[in-house]
Design a protein around this motif. Structure first.
Motif, PDB file in Angstrom:
ATOM      1  N   GLU A  97       0.827  -1.210   0.000  1.00 36.40           N
ATOM      2  CA  GLU A  97       0.000   0.000   0.000  1.00 36.40           C
ATOM      3  C   GLU A  97       0.856   1.253   0.000  1.00 36.40           C
ATOM      4  OE1 GLU A  97      -2.988  -0.040   2.987  1.00 36.40           O
ATOM      5  OE2 GLU A  97      -4.093  -1.712   2.096  1.00 36.40           O
ATOM      6  N   VAL A  98       1.934   1.249   0.787  1.00 32.99           N
ATOM      7  CA  VAL A  98       2.833   2.408   0.830  1.00 32.99           C
ATOM      8  C   VAL A  98       3.531   2.584  -0.509  1.00 32.99           C
ATOM      9  CG1 VAL A  98       4.938   3.328   1.893  1.00 32.99           C
ATOM     10  CG2 VAL A  98       3.170   2.281   3.326  1.00 32.99           C
ATOM     11  N   ALA A 101       0.985   3.717  -3.286  1.00 31.58           N
ATOM     12  CA  ALA A 101       0.578   5.112  -3.112  1.00 31.58           C
ATOM     13  C   ALA A 101       1.679   6.057  -3.570  1.00 31.58           C
ATOM     14  CB  ALA A 101       0.233   5.380  -1.644  1.00 31.58           C
ATOM     15  N   ARG A 112      -2.047  13.186  -2.962  1.00 35.03           N
ATOM     16  CA  ARG A 112      -2.258  11.821  -2.451  1.00 35.03           C
ATOM     17  C   ARG A 112      -3.699  11.370  -2.652  1.00 35.03           C
ATOM     18  NH1 ARG A 112       2.609  14.014  -2.070  1.00 35.03           N
ATOM     19  NH2 ARG A 112       4.075  12.720  -0.944  1.00 35.03           N
ATOM     20  N   THR A 114      -5.143   8.873  -1.519  1.00 34.75           N
ATOM     21  CA  THR A 114      -5.747   8.292  -0.324  1.00 34.75           C
ATOM     22  C   THR A 114      -6.087   9.322   0.747  1.00 34.75           C
ATOM     23  OG1 THR A 114      -3.522   7.854   0.514  1.00 34.75           O
ATOM     24  CG2 THR A 114      -4.625   6.070  -0.652  1.00 34.75           C
ATOM     25  N   GLY A 118      -9.675   5.548   0.356  1.00 40.28           N
ATOM     26  CA  GLY A 118      -8.824   4.526   0.937  1.00 40.28           C
ATOM     27  C   GLY A 118      -7.703   4.136  -0.001  1.00 40.28           C
ATOM     28  N   SER A 119      -7.065   3.017   0.270  1.00 37.30           N
ATOM     29  CA  SER A 119      -5.990   2.527  -0.587  1.00 37.30           C
ATOM     30  C   SER A 119      -6.564   2.064  -1.910  1.00 37.30           C
ATOM     31  CB  SER A 119      -5.266   1.370   0.097  1.00 37.30           C
ATOM     32  OG  SER A 119      -4.460   0.684  -0.836  1.00 37.30           O
ATOM     33  N   THR A 122      -7.440  -1.613  -2.127  1.00 34.93           N
ATOM     34  CA  THR A 122      -8.567  -2.196  -1.396  1.00 34.93           C
ATOM     35  C   THR A 122      -9.874  -1.430  -1.572  1.00 34.93           C
ATOM     36  OG1 THR A 122      -7.925  -0.943   0.588  1.00 34.93           O
ATOM     37  CG2 THR A 122      -7.054  -3.186   0.366  1.00 34.93           C
ATOM     38  N   ASP A 123      -9.794  -0.169  -2.006  1.00 35.10           N
ATOM     39  CA  ASP A 123     -10.980   0.679  -2.139  1.00 35.10           C
ATOM     40  C   ASP A 123     -11.300   0.856  -3.628  1.00 35.10           C
ATOM     41  OD1 ASP A 123     -12.752   2.848  -2.397  1.00 35.10           O
ATOM     42  OD2 ASP A 123     -12.082   3.735  -0.523  1.00 35.10           O
ATOM     43  N   GLU A 127      -9.326   3.107  -6.459  1.00 36.57           N
ATOM     44  CA  GLU A 127      -8.729   2.458  -7.627  1.00 36.57           C
ATOM     45  C   GLU A 127      -9.216   3.109  -8.918  1.00 36.57           C
ATOM     46  OE1 GLU A 127      -8.624  -1.884  -9.911  1.00 36.57           O
ATOM     47  OE2 GLU A 127      -9.672  -1.668  -7.986  1.00 36.57           O
TER      48      GLU A 127
END
Length: 365
Positions: A97-98, A101, A112, A114, A118-119, A122-123, A127
């Motif tokens: 995730e890091v 991003a 950013r 996020t 969310g990430s 996962t989101d 996406e």
């Protein structure tokens, strides 16, 4: 305008000066992607580009947005290692995730993703937003984002392999050549920090970097850049300063939330003028924006003149000329010397040229 890093109550020893092979490699990659930014390195860029194997050259082109206009955070280590392999190992330890991003910031050209979502791993909304932003930047960015979001492990391995291939193709030799100067510069700054304190150490980094203590007692590193942003090093454990032989004229600052701030600064070079503050540049542009002052500058570019001579040449009153000369002189665009009881004014050609060759050609035309 400036970027500030809060270092309130941060011990001086938390300011780290050290070279970084990964950061220097990516400074070199930026030179290869944007040679127009680095006219002094045209020869190196041309010879290196010619020596890179075609396959590697194509892969670098596909991913050059990771270092072309900005730098992915993980490519500028906050805790540099002794070798490129060591620093790439540290990148491998970042969770997906890091990594994703950070890579999407350069791929999508946006803040950013996020922050409000969310990430993107996962989101679904995040996406979709990432894919849309990448597509708006171009087909290469869109293809990279699609691959990164579909299988980050494969893309991470490809990026690492590309860095390793660069080491074999050109970086190892270049790194060995510049490392002694980078290490000596870092030692000199660390010694200044220990003996004279952070104010002198930061001033030695660049005239565009300084230390400010506010009325509230907070200490901030102030970096003269054409942006307004702020971050803090207090919770991140400190600030890392990385010298570069390939970064001029850039003063790169990585300050993503949750990352230790990093400043990559160019080595001082003899014969290279120090950078002028943005405030001075703005003052000079405003001084020359006035049509009368631009005419006076044209006359003074050809030689020294008195106030009376300038007034006569342009059918102005002496007090009016004096007012315009005061503005130009305050902006640092004039040189003066006295001849008897007369003061002679001349345009500072070197200082004016730094504003742009077109300007200098226009006043000399």
């Amino acid at each position: 305008m400036s970027l500030t890093i809060d270092i309130t109550a941060l011990p001086d020893e938390r300011l780290l000066f050290t070279p970084s092979p990964l950061a220097e490699l990516n400074a070199m990659l930026h030179v290869l992607a944007e040679p127009a930014h680095h006219p002094a390195l045209h020869g190196w860029a041309a010879s290196t580009t010619a020596s890179i194997p075609p396959g590697l050259s194509e892969r670098l082109l596909e991913a050059d947005f990771l270092w072309r206009s900005s730098r992915a955070d993980f490519l500028v280590p906050s805790v540099p290692g002794a070798t490129l392999a060591e620093e790439l190992d540290a990148v491998d330890r970042l969770d997906d995730e890091v990594y994703v991003a950070a890579a999407l910031i350069t791929t999508c050209g946006s803040s950013r993703i996020t922050r409000r979502l969310g990430s993107p791993l996962t989101d679904p909304a995040a996406e979709e937003r990432a894919r849309d932003l990448a597509l708006a930047r171009g087909p290469r960015q869109a293809a990279f984002a699609d691959r990164l979001l579909a299988d980050p492990l494969v893309v991470r391995a490809l990026v690492r392999r590309m860095m390793e291939d660069c080491q074999e193709a050109f970086f190892a030799d270049a790194w060995q050549r510049v490392l002694p100067d980078l290490a000596a510069d870092a030692r000199q700054k660390a010694d200044l920090l220990a003996r004279r304190g952070p104010e002198e150490a930061l001033a030695a980094v660049s005239p565009s970097v300084g230390l400010e203590t506010g009325a509230d007692g907070r200490r901030r590193i102030v970096i003269d850049k054409l942006q307004d942003s702020a971050t803090s090093a207090v919770g991140a454990g400190g600030v890392t300063f990385i010298p570069t032989a390939f970064g001029r004229p850039h003063l790169l600052v990585v300050h993503a939330a949750g990352w230790r701030p990093v400043v990559q600064y160019p080595l001082a070079e003899s014969g290279v003028p120090e950078p002028v503050s943005l405030a001075v540049i703005q003052q000079r542009l405003e001084a020359l924006a006035h049509p009368v002052r631009l005419r006076l500058a044209r006359t003074m570019a050809r030689g020294p003149h008195t106030t009376g001579e300038l007034a006569s040449a342009w059918h102005l009153s002496a007090p009016e000329v004096s007012r315009h000369l005061a503005v130009l002189r305050k902006a640092g665009l004039l040189t003066t010397h006295r001849r008897g009881r007369y003061m002679l004014y001349q345009l500072d050609l070197a200082g004016s040229a730094r504003l742009g060759s077109d300007l200098l050609e226009a006043v000399l035309r």
